[in-house]
Design an enzyme around this catalytic site. Structure first.
Site, mmCIF file in Angstrom:
data_model
loop_
_atom_site.group_PDB
_atom_site.id
_atom_site.type_symbol
_atom_site.label_atom_id
_atom_site.label_comp_id
_atom_site.label_asym_id
_atom_site.label_seq_id
_atom_site.Cartn_x
_atom_site.Cartn_y
_atom_site.Cartn_z
ATOM 1 N N ASP D 393 0.815 -1.210 0.000
ATOM 2 C CA ASP D 393 0.000 0.000 0.000
ATOM 3 C C ASP D 393 0.853 1.266 0.000
ATOM 4 O O ASP D 393 0.471 2.272 -0.590
ATOM 5 C CB ASP D 393 -0.907 0.034 1.236
ATOM 6 C CG ASP D 393 -1.855 -1.156 1.261
ATOM 7 O OD1 ASP D 393 -2.093 -1.738 0.186
ATOM 8 O OD2 ASP D 393 -2.328 -1.504 2.354
HETATM 9 N N1 NAP Z 1 2.174 1.388 10.309
HETATM 10 C C1 NAP Z 1 1.066 1.855 10.810
HETATM 11 O O1 NAP Z 1 1.067 2.532 11.825
HETATM 12 C C2 NAP Z 1 -0.234 1.607 10.177
HETATM 13 C C3 NAP Z 1 -1.347 2.119 10.811
HETATM 14 C C4 NAP Z 1 -2.589 1.970 10.201
HETATM 15 C C5 NAP Z 1 -2.688 1.290 8.998
HETATM 16 N N2 NAP Z 1 -1.583 0.797 8.419
HETATM 17 C C6 NAP Z 1 -1.735 0.192 7.121
HETATM 18 O O2 NAP Z 1 -0.900 -0.905 6.918
HETATM 19 C C7 NAP Z 1 -0.455 -0.881 5.560
HETATM 20 C C8 NAP Z 1 1.043 -0.859 5.569
HETATM 21 O O3 NAP Z 1 1.553 -0.902 4.251
HETATM 22 P P1 NAP Z 1 2.713 -1.873 3.842
HETATM 23 O O4 NAP Z 1 3.054 -1.500 2.456
HETATM 24 O O5 NAP Z 1 3.777 -1.865 4.855
HETATM 25 O O6 NAP Z 1 2.087 -3.303 3.950
HETATM 26 P P2 NAP Z 1 0.877 -3.947 3.108
HETATM 27 O O7 NAP Z 1 0.293 -2.946 2.181
HETATM 28 O O8 NAP Z 1 0.003 -4.542 4.132
HETATM 29 O O9 NAP Z 1 1.558 -4.998 2.240
HETATM 30 C C9 NAP Z 1 2.298 -6.033 2.816
HETATM 31 C C10 NAP Z 1 2.720 -6.940 1.720
HETATM 32 O O10 NAP Z 1 3.671 -7.844 2.246
HETATM 33 C C11 NAP Z 1 3.485 -9.100 1.605
HETATM 34 N N3 NAP Z 1 3.948 -10.152 2.493
HETATM 35 C C12 NAP Z 1 3.328 -10.613 3.594
HETATM 36 N N4 NAP Z 1 4.069 -11.553 4.181
HETATM 37 C C13 NAP Z 1 5.184 -11.692 3.447
HETATM 38 C C14 NAP Z 1 6.328 -12.528 3.533
HETATM 39 N N5 NAP Z 1 6.488 -13.420 4.547
HETATM 40 N N6 NAP Z 1 7.290 -12.404 2.593
HETATM 41 C C15 NAP Z 1 7.153 -11.508 1.605
HETATM 42 N N7 NAP Z 1 6.085 -10.726 1.458
HETATM 43 C C16 NAP Z 1 5.110 -10.797 2.373
HETATM 44 C C17 NAP Z 1 2.022 -9.182 1.283
HETATM 45 O O11 NAP Z 1 1.837 -9.785 0.019
HETATM 46 P P3 NAP Z 1 1.672 -11.374 -0.102
HETATM 47 O O12 NAP Z 1 0.543 -11.703 0.801
HETATM 48 O O13 NAP Z 1 1.450 -11.573 -1.527
HETATM 49 O O14 NAP Z 1 2.977 -11.929 0.377
HETATM 50 C C18 NAP Z 1 1.564 -7.736 1.179
HETATM 51 O O15 NAP Z 1 1.332 -7.328 -0.141
HETATM 52 C C19 NAP Z 1 -1.051 0.325 4.914
HETATM 53 O O16 NAP Z 1 -2.252 0.020 4.304
HETATM 54 C C20 NAP Z 1 -1.308 1.202 6.094
HETATM 55 O O17 NAP Z 1 -2.339 2.131 5.864
HETATM 56 C C21 NAP Z 1 -0.357 0.918 8.984
#
Ligand code: NAP
Ligand code: NAP
Lengths: 466, 119, 119, 466
Positions: D393
């Site tokens: 994301d």
């Molecule tokens: N950090 C915060 O404080 C916070 C707070 C509120 C919301 N969020 C939300 O969390 C999200 C964070 O974004 P992000 O880009 O870090 O994460 P993400 O959008 O959740 O994407 C994580 C990706 O990692 C892959 N993945 C999962 N396990 C894996 C593994 N063992 N090896 C390789 N790939 C793996 C997944 O794809 P596969 O399943 O295909 O592997 C997924 O596409 C955002 O939507 C954000 O709004 C974060």
């Protein structure tokens, strides 16, 4: 009869609200964009505080109080409007003395009132003694500081060997009299507190050299805050305590920041040790040791015209000459020719923290041309011309090279790394710290003698011709 | 529940000191001069105490029937002296408040909206 | 001087809130996770109230001679219930406090001195 | 019998000192260097608080209290030690629920105690009602949030149209019961406050999508603080109020920071509007719209070897795979080859604010390679290879281009400006927000399918061979 200020729950909360408005006022200064809104908040806070004091049940003498307020406004506003910006440090010092005096008068007035009815209490006496002592130390200390800043009395520190013992003795005397007053409410004890504090304020500041006056002013700012807080305990006003603490902490932090920028310990400033060394060196160095090269305004204009990068270092002299508008005009000429111009601001350039920023802002010089010490120092090596306008101590290489120099260790603007350095000043006299500046005699440096404003204007004219 | 007002005032002192610490370190160095000016203005808060000294009505000598007045003949003059002293203190503080805010406003007027772009 | 304790507590709330505002904005974003953990730990401060509930001695039914006990027969059981509830609350808070600090310490142990050079 | 906590001046000042220690604890987190000292301060503050509660005159049941404390320690410490870092958000949520429950139990205990002697008062009833309500909302809300984070129940939001009315109704019901309780001290009213609050906590969080859970956790952190503060009013403890306010403000600010980083309004998160859109899109996008190119680890290693500037974008997947140590090893290989390596950290990468920083710190990756969003975004254009490790994301270009996307407007890492982009993930599934990522199908991008740790290790091996 005097009633303590804390009389009901609502008033307490409103008083705290007034204090919070003052906090918001200072908070606004975290950025120029919100600064004016902040000032309005602080004003609202003070207005609320005064309004609360007016509606207090014991308040009767409305006319008298209004008279006092009006008198203050009539004196204060024109003073603030008319004083030239260069005299600001003195004006601020004078204002501190007024708060100090007011705190002492409040203690005296409360004493008369309570004594009239035989209602004095030990706790009250202690708080009043404290408030009066801090207030009166602030009073004479600030007056002396203002006089030194104004140059009415020489900035020369008072080097008598016995001064530390004298101050210690006075301090012990004040403590003893306060104890005596707390136990007996004796008017003699109270009077002695007044007299000793007045003397102590003077003898505390006298040994400190003129160069350290800005630190002293800031420290007295802090004292005036603590005097207000002590008064707050006497009249039981959390508002006075809150605002007093804000002011007290603010002054202390500013003193710390200044001492830190000058790389010296606060203790040594207060004990006046530095002042001594300065006096000794100051006398020796009214004539330069080596002859400095001189340059004319046409030379400067010619080299500016050839330059690609120019750094301007403003100092106290720019403030004295009120040269900021001329500087702005010159800057625009240079920018129009595609020459890169930067301003290098030393944290203690001028006579108050942020002094140069205020002046440059007044002349409407864009904020993004202005850089602080750490950012600009690496850039001097690339600069073709550095134009030093009435700065001296803040560009003194002795701070890095001469261990015996009283400013050794203070971070300075390393203007000497540039290809050409021009120093605009009126004479060969040293700067505020009273010490020689070896920069002036370096091969790549030259003095341009004259008033900063006139010189800058002449450079501008010559540049137009070029 | 025998907490003295004094203790609560100490609490206010401690918490306000902490607030002051944070808020002052948050002030940008370029605005340190206006900071000195504005703290100067608000240190005029002593006006509140000065008004409390100047404001109360002057009680007549009759009050000494109820209170342990040590010098009954001076009860009225002492109150008047306190009032005059209070009014002088009010005036001194007012110089500070009005003057301090006026200087601050004057300095801040120099930081014009144009410069505000550097966020 | 009829200031209620309640009002002073409101003052503490206001000033602490302001302090919280400044101190939290001062936390570097890289340490936001430890911040959550440590605030989690200190929110266990409720333990103080829980101890006040669990701690008092159990009074016998005789006390109802002096106090308006509505159900004298339940005076002792109700106190025991309060104690048990208090102890449970103490335990819950303790999980928070010990657990929260342990997690924080574990996270912070990762920010080792070597990284501290970036001042 | 229960005595109010505020019993003398000294205790009050010591309690404030404990609060100040907690403030110092948070203050320490302003820099990694002082963070551990800060944690110790906060511990000292809590220790002082507990000690004060022990020496309180009404304290008798030392054994019982010690038992409770010991039980808590025995459960809490191993939980904190053993939980994998990826499950931290859930653990924090569970901890919040405990504080909420404790606050409610305190209210209940006080009620029993006061009622036993017929000593209930209206003001107390109001404060207890408030403390119990906030505490119980925190309880069920946190449990549900933890379950959603854990994946035990689907993160799918609950889209029933009537949910806002239900919540409103429950809220009104709680207020009404609190009023009733304040007037009558009726156990029925108190019980109803408990039941309605428990339900409300659940129905408040249920409509919110899994992607918003971290915001919810932070908000519940804030609630647990306010529950403590409300309890502080009931037991008249300024310490509870002080620390409660700190926690309450901290949680609120963290929620704000997260919402701001995701460019969405707090209100819309809480009302669960976003959750809905997400569910709809999420279902549609479990299969990618266009085919993404695939790449092998040798391809990546080859291009890394040729590169001059590499940027690594870690995301939640790196946390899941615990790949940080492998990443560290790879980084060292690259640096040894003279290749410039940077880490680009998005403020909401992972599942908690600062999540990535913790992991990189754990693997001992130098702080100065790590850059924040604003600093690193201009650098992508110069990068030869961008390696996206389990982020999705936070690198989604739809946030800038697709107005209909639920994340439209959120600032993202503009990885697509680089020459080559490799995305390491296990499948074609979307990220946490459940939406398609058009980056994967861009011509300069390719997916490397597999577990992040394994892939990074393979790249390292291939690089050694190259
Ligand atoms: N950090 C915060 O404080 C916070 C707070 C509120 C919301 N969020 C939300 O969390 C999200 C964070 O974004 P992000 O880009 O870090 O994460 P993400 O959008 O959740 O994407 C994580 C990706 O990692 C892959 N993945 C999962 N396990 C894996 C593994 N063992 N090896 C390789 N790939 C793996 C997944 O794809 P596969 O399943 O295909 O592997 C997924 O596409 C955002 O939507 C954000 O709004 C974060
Ligand atoms: N800013 C603060 O907060 C602060 C606080 C504490 C101490 N100080 C001290 O103040 C000093 C500030 O350093 P600085 O370099 O800004 O000033 P400086 O060292 O005092 O030098 C000012 C120079 O300006 C020249 N000058 C004066 N009037 C002039 C005019 N009308 N036209 C042209 N030149 C003129 C003077 O030389 P001529 O007389 O030959 O013209 C003098 O050499 C430092 O010693 C610092 O420690 C500042």
């Amino acid at each position: 009869m005097l009633i303590a200020l804390l009389n009901d729950n609502l008033t307490l909360l409103l008083a705290i609200a007034a204090g919070v408005l003052c906090v918001l006022g200072l908070q606004g200064l975290s950025h120029p964009k919100t600064a004016r809104r902040g000032n309005l908040c602080a004003m609202a806070g003070m207005a609320l505080a005064i309004a609360l004091a007016f509606v207090h049940p014991s308040m009767e003498a409305y006319g008298w109080v209004l008279l006092g307020l009006a008198a203050g406004a009539v004196v204060g506003v024109p003073l603030a409007r008319k004083t030239p910006l260069t005299s600001l440090p003195q004006l601020v010092a004078v204002f501190h003395s007024l708060v100090g005096l007011a705190a002492a008068l409040v203690a005296l007035g409360m004493y008369l009132q309570k004594q009239a009815f035989g209602l004095m209490e030990a706790k009250l006496a202690l708080e009043m003694g404290l408030g009066a002592a801090i207030g009166l130390i602030t009073l004479t200390g600030s007056i002396l500081a203002a006089l030194k800043l104004q140059g009415t009395i020489g900035g020369r520190p008072w080097g008598w060997w016995g001064r530390h013992y004298l101050n210690l003795g006075l301090g012990v005397g004040i403590v003893a009299c306060t104890a005596w007053f707390t136990l007996t409410f004796s008017p003699v004890a109270f009077g002695l507190i007044f007299i000793l504090s007045l003397i102590l304020g003077w003898t505390l500041v006298a040994p400190i050299g003129g160069a350290d006056m800005p630190v002293v002013v800031s420290m007295l700012n802090s004292y005036s805050g603590w005097a207000a807080a002590a008064t707050g305990f006497a009249v039981e006003s959390p508002l006075l305590i809150m605002v007093g603490a804000l002011v007290g902490v603010s002054g202390a932090i500013l003193s710390y920041v200044m001492c830190h920028a000058m790389q010296r310990s606060f203790i040594s400033v207060i004990l006046g040790g530095f002042g001594n060394a300065e006096a000794a060196v100051g006398e020796a160095s009214t004539t330069p040791s080596k002859a400095a090269a001189l340059a004319g305004t046409e030379d400067v204009a010619y080299l500016l015209n050839e330059a690609e990068q120019v750094i301007i270092v403003p100092g106290y002299g720019m403030a004295v000459a009120q040269a900021q508008h001329a500087v702005k005009a010159l800057t625009q000429q240079l920018l129009a020719k595609g020459i890169e111009v930067r301003f290098a601001i030393h944290p203690v350039a001028g006579r108050m923290p942020g002094h140069m920023n205020v002046l440059l802002a007044e002349a409407d010089i864009p904020y993004d041309l202005v850089e602080e010490l750490e950012d600009v120092n690496p850039r001097f090596a690339e600069a073709d011309v550095v134009l030093i306008l009435g700065a001296n101590d803040v560009v003194n290489p002795a701070a890095q090279t001469d261990k015996s120099s009283p400013i050794y260790g203070m971070p300075v603007l390393e203007a000497w790394h540039a290809k050409r350095v021009f120093v605009v000043k009126r004479s060969h006299r040293p700067g505020y710290a009273g010490i020689d500046n070896p920069l002036f005699t370096l091969p790549n440096a030259a003095l341009v003698l004259g008033d900063a404003k006139e010189i800058v204007e002449k450079i501008g004219t010559a540049l137009k011709a070029a | 529940m025998e907490i003295d007002i004094f203790t609560w005032l100490v609490v206010v002192l401690i918490l306000s000191g902490i607030i002051g610490y944070f808020v002052v370190w948050g002030v940008t160095p370029a605005l340190h001069t206006p900071l000195m000016a504005v703290t100067n203005a608000i240190s005029g808060i002593v006006v509140v105490a000065a008004m409390a000294v100047a404001g109360p009505s002057i009680l007549s000598i009759d009050v000494c029937a109820m209170l342990p007045c040590p010098y009954p003949q001076y009860v009225v003059p002492m109150q008047w002296a306190a009032r005059v002293i209070g009014v002088v203190a009010v005036a001194l503080c007012a110089v500070n408040i009005f003057g301090g805010f006026a200087i601050t406003a004057r300095m801040l007027a120099m930081y014009k909206p144009k410069e505000e772009k550097k966020a």
